[in-house]
Design a protein around this motif. Sequence first.
Motif, PDB file in Angstrom:
ATOM      1  N   MET A   1     -33.072 -47.561  25.809  1.00 56.61           N
ATOM      2  CA  MET A   1     -32.647 -46.494  26.707  1.00 56.61           C
ATOM      3  C   MET A   1     -33.677 -46.257  27.816  1.00 56.61           C
ATOM      4  SD  MET A   1     -30.964 -43.754  24.056  1.00 56.61           S
ATOM      5  CE  MET A   1     -30.416 -42.622  25.336  1.00 56.61           C
ATOM      6  N   VAL A   2     -34.952 -46.246  27.459  1.00 55.74           N
ATOM      7  CA  VAL A   2     -36.010 -46.039  28.445  1.00 55.74           C
ATOM      8  C   VAL A   2     -36.032 -47.201  29.437  1.00 55.74           C
ATOM      9  CG1 VAL A   2     -38.524 -45.917  28.764  1.00 55.74           C
ATOM     10  CG2 VAL A   2     -37.421 -44.545  26.991  1.00 55.74           C
ATOM     11  N   SER A   3     -35.901 -48.419  28.938  1.00 56.80           N
ATOM     12  CA  SER A   3     -35.906 -49.593  29.807  1.00 56.80           C
ATOM     13  C   SER A   3     -34.730 -49.553  30.784  1.00 56.80           C
ATOM     14  CB  SER A   3     -35.840 -50.861  28.952  1.00 56.80           C
ATOM     15  OG  SER A   3     -35.806 -52.004  29.770  1.00 56.80           O
ATOM     16  N   GLU A   4     -33.547 -49.212  30.289  1.00 60.08           N
ATOM     17  CA  GLU A   4     -32.365 -49.113  31.148  1.00 60.08           C
ATOM     18  C   GLU A   4     -32.536 -48.003  32.187  1.00 60.08           C
ATOM     19  OE1 GLU A   4     -29.224 -48.553  28.315  1.00 60.08           O
ATOM     20  OE2 GLU A   4     -29.118 -50.695  27.843  1.00 60.08           O
ATOM     21  N   TYR A   5     -33.099 -46.888  31.785  1.00 65.00           N
ATOM     22  CA  TYR A   5     -33.318 -45.773  32.700  1.00 65.00           C
ATOM     23  C   TYR A   5     -34.299 -46.167  33.802  1.00 65.00           C
ATOM     24  CZ  TYR A   5     -34.351 -41.062  34.368  1.00 65.00           C
ATOM     25  OH  TYR A   5     -34.508 -39.950  35.152  1.00 65.00           O
ATOM     26  N   ARG A   6     -35.387 -46.821  33.427  1.00 61.65           N
ATOM     27  CA  ARG A   6     -36.375 -47.244  34.415  1.00 61.65           C
ATOM     28  C   ARG A   6     -35.794 -48.268  35.379  1.00 61.65           C
ATOM     29  NH1 ARG A   6     -41.702 -48.294  30.898  1.00 61.65           N
ATOM     30  NH2 ARG A   6     -42.531 -48.919  32.924  1.00 61.65           N
ATOM     31  N   ALA A   7     -34.987 -49.191  34.871  1.00 60.78           N
ATOM     32  CA  ALA A   7     -34.359 -50.200  35.728  1.00 60.78           C
ATOM     33  C   ALA A   7     -33.379 -49.555  36.696  1.00 60.78           C
ATOM     34  CB  ALA A   7     -33.661 -51.256  34.881  1.00 60.78           C
ATOM     35  N   SER A   8     -32.587 -48.612  36.215  1.00 59.72           N
ATOM     36  CA  SER A   8     -31.614 -47.966  37.099  1.00 59.72           C
ATOM     37  C   SER A   8     -32.310 -47.092  38.141  1.00 59.72           C
ATOM     38  CB  SER A   8     -30.604 -47.140  36.296  1.00 59.72           C
ATOM     39  OG  SER A   8     -31.221 -46.045  35.665  1.00 59.72           O
ATOM     40  N   THR A   9     -33.411 -46.462  37.771  1.00 52.88           N
ATOM     41  CA  THR A   9     -34.179 -45.666  38.719  1.00 52.88           C
ATOM     42  C   THR A   9     -34.791 -46.555  39.796  1.00 52.88           C
ATOM     43  OG1 THR A   9     -34.666 -44.031  37.018  1.00 52.88           O
ATOM     44  CG2 THR A   9     -36.089 -44.023  38.946  1.00 52.88           C
ATOM     45  N   ALA A  10     -35.323 -47.701  39.384  1.00 50.26           N
ATOM     46  CA  ALA A  10     -35.905 -48.639  40.349  1.00 50.26           C
ATOM     47  C   ALA A  10     -34.828 -49.175  41.287  1.00 50.26           C
ATOM     48  CB  ALA A  10     -36.599 -49.787  39.617  1.00 50.26           C
ATOM     49  N   MET A  11     -33.648 -49.453  40.758  1.00 50.71           N
ATOM     50  CA  MET A  11     -32.554 -49.956  41.589  1.00 50.71           C
ATOM     51  C   MET A  11     -32.113 -48.886  42.589  1.00 50.71           C
ATOM     52  SD  MET A  11     -30.504 -52.411  42.385  1.00 50.71           S
ATOM     53  CE  MET A  11     -30.460 -53.549  41.036  1.00 50.71           C
ATOM     54  N   ALA A  12     -32.001 -47.661  42.142  1.00 50.46           N
ATOM     55  CA  ALA A  12     -31.615 -46.572  43.045  1.00 50.46           C
ATOM     56  C   ALA A  12     -32.651 -46.385  44.145  1.00 50.46           C
ATOM     57  CB  ALA A  12     -31.425 -45.272  42.264  1.00 50.46           C
ATOM     58  N   ASP A  13     -33.927 -46.442  43.790  1.00 56.55           N
ATOM     59  CA  ASP A  13     -34.990 -46.322  44.793  1.00 56.55           C
ATOM     60  C   ASP A  13     -34.909 -47.458  45.807  1.00 56.55           C
ATOM     61  OD1 ASP A  13     -35.948 -44.038  43.615  1.00 56.55           O
ATOM     62  OD2 ASP A  13     -37.676 -45.002  42.658  1.00 56.55           O
ATOM     63  N   ALA A  14     -34.652 -48.666  45.336  1.00 60.98           N
ATOM     64  CA  ALA A  14     -34.567 -49.815  46.231  1.00 60.98           C
ATOM     65  C   ALA A  14     -33.375 -49.685  47.178  1.00 60.98           C
ATOM     66  CB  ALA A  14     -34.466 -51.106  45.428  1.00 60.98           C
ATOM     67  N   LEU A  15     -32.252 -49.245  46.654  1.00 63.52           N
ATOM     68  CA  LEU A  15     -31.050 -49.112  47.469  1.00 63.52           C
ATOM     69  C   LEU A  15     -31.146 -47.974  48.474  1.00 63.52           C
ATOM     70  CD1 LEU A  15     -28.292 -49.712  44.785  1.00 63.52           C
ATOM     71  CD2 LEU A  15     -28.929 -51.241  46.654  1.00 63.52           C
TER      72      LEU A  15
END
Length: 81
Positions: free
Chosen positions: A48-62
């Motif tokens: 869950m933490v890994s998925e959350y961090r990945a989605s946060t990084a993707m949102a920041d990039a976008l």
Amino acid sequence: MYVCICNAVTEDDVHGCMASGCTTAKAVKAACGFKPGCGLCTKRIHTMVSEYRASTAMADALLGGADALLGGNDPATSTAA
């Protein structure tokens, strides 16, 4: 759905901890007040933490990064050389 039956911690509890700034499974467990139990939840919390961090990084990039969301300097529009 329960993530940890031993400590009665739900997915919503874990998501709330991550939204409040917990970025590791250890931090989530501390924020949720985990007491030693069977340990079966650990892998799920790491996922869950890994998925959350990945989605946060993707949102920041976008969206141009966290600084853009907070009104920081955007390198694409900066006039400094």
